[in-house]
Design a protein around this motif. Structure first.
Motif, PDB file in Angstrom:
ATOM      1  N   VAL A 156      32.985  46.307  10.952  1.00 19.45           N
ATOM      2  CA  VAL A 156      31.551  45.472  10.761  1.00 19.45           C
ATOM      3  C   VAL A 156      31.096  45.687  12.281  1.00 19.45           C
ATOM      4  O   VAL A 156      29.803  46.025  12.490  1.00 19.45           O
ATOM      5  N   GLY A 157      31.951  45.806  13.322  1.00 14.31           N
ATOM      6  CA  GLY A 157      31.153  45.811  14.836  1.00 14.31           C
ATOM      7  C   GLY A 157      30.936  47.271  14.706  1.00 14.31           C
ATOM      8  O   GLY A 157      29.843  47.515  15.836  1.00 14.31           O
ATOM      9  N   ASP A 158      31.493  48.365  14.456  1.00 16.46           N
ATOM     10  CA  ASP A 158      31.445  49.792  14.643  1.00 16.46           C
ATOM     11  C   ASP A 158      29.881  49.960  13.844  1.00 16.46           C
ATOM     12  O   ASP A 158      28.963  50.696  14.533  1.00 16.46           O
ATOM     13  N   THR A 159      29.530  49.480  12.687  1.00 16.27           N
ATOM     14  CA  THR A 159      28.326  49.417  12.064  1.00 16.27           C
ATOM     15  C   THR A 159      27.191  48.882  12.981  1.00 16.27           C
ATOM     16  O   THR A 159      26.187  49.388  13.134  1.00 16.27           O
ATOM     17  N   ILE A 160      27.312  47.718  13.616  1.00 14.00           N
ATOM     18  CA  ILE A 160      26.452  46.844  14.452  1.00 14.00           C
ATOM     19  C   ILE A 160      26.073  48.075  15.615  1.00 14.00           C
ATOM     20  O   ILE A 160      24.900  48.362  15.982  1.00 14.00           O
TER      21      ILE A 160
ATOM     22  N   ARG B 187      37.496  45.417   8.818  1.00 15.61           N
ATOM     23  CA  ARG B 187      37.432  46.895   8.312  1.00 15.61           C
ATOM     24  C   ARG B 187      36.740  46.875   7.171  1.00 15.61           C
ATOM     25  O   ARG B 187      37.057  46.230   6.377  1.00 15.61           O
ATOM     26  N   LEU B 188      35.638  47.594   6.892  1.00 15.53           N
ATOM     27  CA  LEU B 188      34.990  47.743   5.750  1.00 15.53           C
ATOM     28  C   LEU B 188      35.594  48.055   4.187  1.00 15.53           C
ATOM     29  O   LEU B 188      35.312  47.436   3.533  1.00 15.53           O
TER      30      LEU B 188
ATOM     31  N   THR C 100      19.542  42.808  18.877  1.00 10.89           N
ATOM     32  CA  THR C 100      21.101  42.837  18.563  1.00 10.89           C
ATOM     33  C   THR C 100      21.197  41.834  17.485  1.00 10.89           C
ATOM     34  O   THR C 100      22.017  42.086  16.431  1.00 10.89           O
ATOM     35  N   SER C 101      20.660  40.554  17.737  1.00 12.88           N
ATOM     36  CA  SER C 101      20.751  39.606  16.909  1.00 12.88           C
ATOM     37  C   SER C 101      20.236  39.731  15.199  1.00 12.88           C
ATOM     38  O   SER C 101      20.789  39.515  14.296  1.00 12.88           O
ATOM     39  N   ASP C 102      18.867  40.613  15.295  1.00 11.31           N
ATOM     40  CA  ASP C 102      18.532  40.917  13.955  1.00 11.31           C
ATOM     41  C   ASP C 102      19.278  42.070  13.568  1.00 11.31           C
ATOM     42  O   ASP C 102      19.552  41.961  12.296  1.00 11.31           O
ATOM     43  N   ILE C 103      20.159  42.775  14.004  1.00  8.17           N
ATOM     44  CA  ILE C 103      20.780  43.956  13.547  1.00  8.17           C
ATOM     45  C   ILE C 103      22.075  43.088  12.963  1.00  8.17           C
ATOM     46  O   ILE C 103      22.544  43.386  11.786  1.00  8.17           O
ATOM     47  N   GLU C 104      22.541  42.239  13.697  1.00  8.14           N
ATOM     48  CA  GLU C 104      23.716  41.588  13.264  1.00  8.14           C
ATOM     49  C   GLU C 104      23.445  40.778  11.949  1.00  8.14           C
ATOM     50  O   GLU C 104      24.265  40.572  10.969  1.00  8.14           O
ATOM     51  N   ALA C 105      22.443  39.947  11.985  1.00  8.16           N
ATOM     52  CA  ALA C 105      21.948  39.254  10.869  1.00  8.16           C
ATOM     53  C   ALA C 105      21.889  40.258   9.763  1.00  8.16           C
ATOM     54  O   ALA C 105      22.176  39.659   8.641  1.00  8.16           O
TER      55      ALA C 105
ATOM     56  N   ALA D 236      27.109  60.656  11.653  1.00 12.00           N
ATOM     57  CA  ALA D 236      27.523  59.658  12.361  1.00 12.00           C
ATOM     58  C   ALA D 236      28.268  58.393  11.955  1.00 12.00           C
ATOM     59  O   ALA D 236      28.875  57.622  12.569  1.00 12.00           O
ATOM     60  N   TRP D 237      27.839  58.203  10.497  1.00 15.76           N
ATOM     61  CA  TRP D 237      28.515  57.281   9.931  1.00 15.76           C
ATOM     62  C   TRP D 237      30.118  57.520   9.615  1.00 15.76           C
ATOM     63  O   TRP D 237      30.614  56.445   9.272  1.00 15.76           O
ATOM     64  N   LEU D 238      30.552  58.771  10.038  1.00 16.57           N
ATOM     65  CA  LEU D 238      31.969  59.122   9.539  1.00 16.57           C
ATOM     66  C   LEU D 238      32.979  58.105  10.386  1.00 16.57           C
ATOM     67  O   LEU D 238      34.137  58.291  10.259  1.00 16.57           O
ATOM     68  N   ASN D 239      32.506  57.852  11.786  1.00 14.45           N
ATOM     69  CA  ASN D 239      33.051  57.049  12.720  1.00 14.45           C
ATOM     70  C   ASN D 239      32.888  55.559  12.635  1.00 14.45           C
ATOM     71  O   ASN D 239      33.446  54.907  13.334  1.00 14.45           O
TER      72      ASN D 239
END
Length: 84
Positions: free
Chosen positions: A72-76, A33-34, A6-11, A65-68
């Motif tokens: 930033v949180g959705d991305t992570i 929101r992006l 999780t931390s490497d994804i967030e970073a 899957a990217w359509l939803n």
């Protein structure tokens, strides 16, 4: 192990967003929101954000899957979901 993932994804997400925004000190929130808050256009989100993130983290995510993904949180969360 999950915490490290999780931390490497967030970073990776935060680092790339700051690079795209041209502001290495930018404070980002999971609720940002992006498109609406960070003002990143959809082409940049695809070619300079989503694709590089998947390559950097070795995660394959189907395009639909990217359509939803709106924040930033959705991305992570999406990256965590597809990480093996």
């Amino acid at each position: 192990m999950q915490g490290d993932q999780t931390s490497d994804i967030e970073a990776a997400v935060f680092s790339l967003l700051r690079e795209i925004l041209g502001d290495p000190e930018r404070e980002l929130k999971l609720s940002d929101r992006l498109i609406k808050d960070l003002k990143i256009n959809s082409d940049v989100l695809t070619f300079e954000f989503a694709i590089p993130l998947m390559q950097q983290l070795s995660i394959d995510i189907p395009d639909p899957a990217w359509l939803n993904v709106y924040t930033v949180g959705d991305t992570i969360n999406l990256l965590k979901k597809y990480r093996k």
